[in-house]
Design a protein around this motif. Structure first.
Motif, short mmCIF file in Angstrom:
data_model
loop_
_atom_site.label_atom_id
_atom_site.label_comp_id
_atom_site.label_asym_id
_atom_site.label_seq_id
_atom_site.Cartn_x
_atom_site.Cartn_y
_atom_site.Cartn_z
N ILE A 133 -24.05 41.50 -4.60
CA ILE A 133 -24.01 40.04 -4.73
C ILE A 133 -24.93 39.58 -5.84
CG2 ILE A 133 -24.74 37.92 -3.57
CD1 ILE A 133 -23.54 39.03 -0.99
N ASP A 134 -26.13 40.17 -5.94
CA ASP A 134 -27.05 39.81 -7.02
C ASP A 134 -26.41 40.08 -8.38
OD1 ASP A 134 -28.99 38.96 -5.29
OD2 ASP A 134 -30.15 40.82 -5.35
N GLU A 135 -25.76 41.23 -8.49
CA GLU A 135 -25.14 41.60 -9.76
C GLU A 135 -23.96 40.69 -10.07
OE1 GLU A 135 -26.28 46.10 -8.47
OE2 GLU A 135 -24.18 45.58 -8.78
N ALA A 136 -23.17 40.37 -9.05
CA ALA A 136 -22.00 39.51 -9.25
C ALA A 136 -22.42 38.11 -9.70
CB ALA A 136 -21.18 39.44 -7.97
N ARG A 141 -22.76 34.11 -14.07
CA ARG A 141 -23.54 33.28 -14.99
C ARG A 141 -23.25 33.66 -16.44
NH1 ARG A 141 -28.62 34.48 -13.74
NH2 ARG A 141 -29.28 35.40 -15.71
N ILE A 142 -23.10 34.96 -16.69
CA ILE A 142 -22.76 35.41 -18.04
C ILE A 142 -21.39 34.87 -18.44
CG2 ILE A 142 -22.20 37.45 -19.42
CD1 ILE A 142 -24.33 38.95 -17.81
N ASP A 145 -21.69 31.23 -19.27
CA ASP A 145 -22.35 31.04 -20.57
C ASP A 145 -21.41 31.36 -21.72
OD1 ASP A 145 -24.63 30.35 -19.22
OD2 ASP A 145 -25.62 32.30 -19.45
N GLU A 146 -20.64 32.43 -21.56
CA GLU A 146 -19.72 32.81 -22.64
C GLU A 146 -18.58 31.81 -22.78
OE1 GLU A 146 -18.34 36.79 -22.49
OE2 GLU A 146 -20.24 37.58 -23.24
N GLU A 147 -18.10 31.29 -21.64
CA GLU A 147 -17.05 30.29 -21.72
C GLU A 147 -17.56 29.04 -22.44
OE1 GLU A 147 -15.72 29.59 -17.79
OE2 GLU A 147 -14.37 31.31 -17.74
N GLY A 354 -18.81 36.57 -7.85
CA GLY A 354 -18.70 37.03 -9.22
C GLY A 354 -17.81 36.15 -10.09
N PRO A 355 -17.51 36.64 -11.29
CA PRO A 355 -16.66 35.89 -12.23
C PRO A 355 -15.20 35.94 -11.80
CG PRO A 355 -17.23 38.04 -13.13
CD PRO A 355 -18.01 37.90 -11.86
#
Length: 701
Positions: A133-136, A141-142, A145-147, A354-355
């Motif tokens: 969950i932390d990684e997701a 968030r990445i 940010d990229e979007e 996650g994304p």
């Protein structure tokens, strides 16, 4: 200066705060990873001990049951003899009871150990889920940010493009209306400089040629050469669409390229391709509905069918379908957290954090592999519990035998009350033995059912993996075709530039003035362009013919191991071809190729009706935007840092991986770099994705 200093100070404080926050996240991740590893080791040891204890308990139960039965037989034989043998019967019966008690206790211990092993498995899964969950969340968030970055870039690109159009219009006005040649040259150089980053090969080469020439060459560029190059780039795009599209689109593309109308090519790219794709798009929408999609996709598809216009189908594939898939994926993933097994729930909970691509991958494939884990676990549990139940049956049969022996001994002593008590115990033990016997049968049946379900999930996972591979090949097919098309367009534009340069130099050597030299160069551009136009028209004809044959034979040109990867050097190069990417001009060629290919891919996004059906229809489009963005990112990196810089080398490598993975490299790589300190080895070793759940949700197939 004071305001700038204050702004800089504020930015530095923000960066410091962000760095402090990331350090805290990294420390927490490291602590969790350490604790998880220690707990996993301890739980593994417990599970191993449990398995050994269960085995020993079953063996002990069996041995004591046999001993109990022997004692009972001897007690029965001795019961009818003299009083001296009554005591012997009683002693043997007592030993039988002890043996049966030991067997029963061993079974009880085995049950406790099995439950401990099960608890250990769930605890390990919980730790893995929390880490995932932390990684997701970081991945999400990445992605956000990229979007935002890409949206800002698109906005800036649109603004830049409009500004360039205004400059070009002003240069043409100065040349054609006011006759201000000096202003036309100045504005022309400004516009040509901006077009050095153009996506079209011919446009870029024409701009480079004009900037390297005289004022007369620039005036020729403003007057004719620029529009000639732009038209030629449009023709290259039409050819690319013919090569990747359905027979109907390919035939319409060929007709546009053969037309004598000056607007035919432009009309095809704006409205013609939409009209030509209507029937195929309608079929594609029907296929999507036949796959029983979610509510949002069903509604969007039916809305498009109800409207039944070319524009409605284009809007469906470009806008409403992706949004509807994201909505349905979120619903399906959330549903899995309530209805799935322990592993399915864990993977679904991570995917929800996650994304968007992670939920898409969960719905398409991972839910089946997670279900397989659940069924495998259930099979194992049922098998172990079945073995314990069988041991319990033996133990309680031993209790019954011991009770029968004690009853016989009591009868031998003429102890009626004791005999009745032991008779009741024998009946109770027999009942329990029967109960555990049924449990053993039930667990065996449950194990068989779980094994069958596991196999079914494995089959679903295999099918999903095959679909994902086909979808990946479809994306790679578009990318490889774009690279091949970019190479061809670049070679022809290079040829035009060389011919123009030679013609200009010939005029100068002959003593002609700069205006005559510029006119000769422009004429050379036109000659090469006309030759290329004929080549493109013939290539489009062959593409339409090939698409029709493949459609008629049910062939999918993308479904080939050639398209398991993206080939930066092109799919048509062989061992005897020139090693074009390793010579001194490789960097310029690489930059141009990446940019031109990305432009072709971007132009082809709207052609929803490709030669292949929408395999894994909900998957591919998520990566397409990133394909073009990643390729352009490599170009911009080269412009900013230099095409021989380490940054550009890394960017080109990332772009190739981005194409091959539906754009997921843009999301996956930052994770392995930023989730410190546990995950920082992943980028280099490629084998330590922070948690097994993150790893499972990140595998394409």
């Amino acid at each position: 200066a004071a305001a700038q200093a204050a702004a800089a100070s504020g930015a530095a404080q923000s960066e410091a705060a962000e760095a402090k926050r990331q350090a805290a996240v990294a420390t927490a991740a490291a602590n969790r990873a350490t604790n998880s590893a220690s707990l996993a080791q301890a739980l593994a040891n417990t599970a191993a001990s449990a398995a050994r204890a269960a085995r020993d308990a079953a063996n002990s139960a069996a041995a004591h049951a046999l001993k109990s039965a022997d004692a009972a037989d001897e007690a029965v034989k001795n019961a009818g003899k003299a009083i001296d043998y009554a005591n012997t019967s009683t002693a043997h019966a007592a030993e039988a009871v002890k043996a049966a008690d030991v067997a029963t206790k061993a079974v009880t211990n085995a049950m406790a150990v099995e439950q401990a092993a099960r608890d250990a498995e769930l605890a390990r899964l919980e730790q893995d889920k929390l880490q995932g969950i932390d990684e997701a969340r970081l991945l999400a968030r990445i992605e956000a940010d990229e979007e935002a970055e890409n949206e800002n870039k698109r906005t800036q690109d649109a603004q830049t493009e409009q500004a360039l159009k205004d400059v070009i219009a002003a240069a043409e006005k100065a040349l054609w209306e006011t006759g201000d040649l000096a202003l036309a040259v100045t504005l022309g150089r400004k516009a040509a400089t901006g077009l050095l980053e153009a996506k079209g090969a011919w446009t870029r080469q024409a701009a480079q040629f004009a900037l390297a020439g005289s004022d007369e060459d620039m005036l020729s560029w403003v007057d004719l050469d620029r529009s000639l190059a732009a038209n030629q780039d449009d023709r290259e795009t039409v050819l690319y669409l013919a090569q990747i599209s359905s027979p109907a689109i390919a035939e319409a593309a060929h007709a546009a390229l053969q037309s004598s109308s000056s607007t035919a090519v432009g009309d095809f790219l704006t409205s013609g391709v939409i009209r030509a794709s209507q029937d195929d798009n309608k079929v594609q929408v029907g296929r999507i509905l036949n796959d029983d999609p979610g509510k949002a996709v069903t509604k969007a598809a039916n809305d498009a069918l109800d409207e039944n216009t070319p524009e409605a189908y284009r809007d469906f594939f470009d806008r409403t379908y992706p949004a509807a898939v994201r909505e349905d994926d979120a619903v399906a993933t959330a549903t899995a957290t309530n209805t799935g097994g322990e592993y399915v729930k864990a993977y679904a909970e991570v995917a929800l954090e996650g994304p968007t691509w992670m939920r898409r991958h969960f719905v398409q494939q991972v839910q089946y592999t997670a279900a397989q884990l659940d069924h495998d676990s259930a099979t194992h549990v049922a098998a172990i519990r079945g073995s314990i139940a069988a041991a319990a049956k033996i133990a309680y049969q031993a209790q019954k035998d011991a009770a029968d022996a004690s009853k016989a001994a009591a009868n031998a002593r003429n102890a009626a009350a004791d005999a009745q008590e032991w008779a009741d115990k024998a009946i109770d033990a027999a009942s329990k033995a029967n109960t555990f016997s049924q449990q053993a049968k039930d667990n065996a049946a449950a194990a068989d059912r779980s094994a069958a379900a596991a196999q079914a999930s494995a089959n679903q996972a295999k099918t999903a993996a095959s679909t994902a591979r086909q979808a990946s090949r479809a994306a790679n097919y578009s990318a490889n075709t774009a690279i091949d098309a970019a190479r061809s367009a670049l070679q022809s534009s290079y040829s035009a530039q060389a011919s123009a340069a030679a013609a200009r130099q010939s005029e100068i050597n002959a003593g002609r003035d700069k205006a005559a030299a510029a006119a000769a160069a422009s004429q050379a551009h036109q000659i090469v362009a006309q030759k290329r136009q004929a080549e493109i028209a013939e290539a489009a004809r062959k593409a339409a013919e090939k698409a029709g044959q493949e459609r008629g034979q049910g062939q999918n040109p993308a479904d080939s191991d050639t398209h398991d990867d993206v080939h930066p050097e092109g799919t048509g190069s062989g061992e005897d071809d020139e090693d074009w990417w390793s010579d001194a001009s490789w960097w310029a060629d690489a930059a141009n190729k990446v940019s031109v290919a990305s432009g072709l891919i971007a132009a082809g996004l709207g052609a929803a009706s490709l030669v292949f059906p929408p395999l894994a229809a909900g998957a591919a489009f998520f990566g397409y935007v990133s394909l073009a963005a990643g390729a352009l990112g490599a170009l911009f990196t080269g412009i900013e840092y230099g095409f021989t810089s380490g940054q550009f080398i890394e960017s080109v490598g990332d772009t190739a991986l981005n194409l091959a993975t539906f754009g997921r490299n843009k999301l996956a790589k930052p994770v392995v770099q930023k989730v410190a300190p546990v995950a920082n080895k992943v980028a280099k070793e490629g084998k330590e994705l922070v948690s097994s759940i993150t790893s499972g949700l990140s595998k394409l197939w």
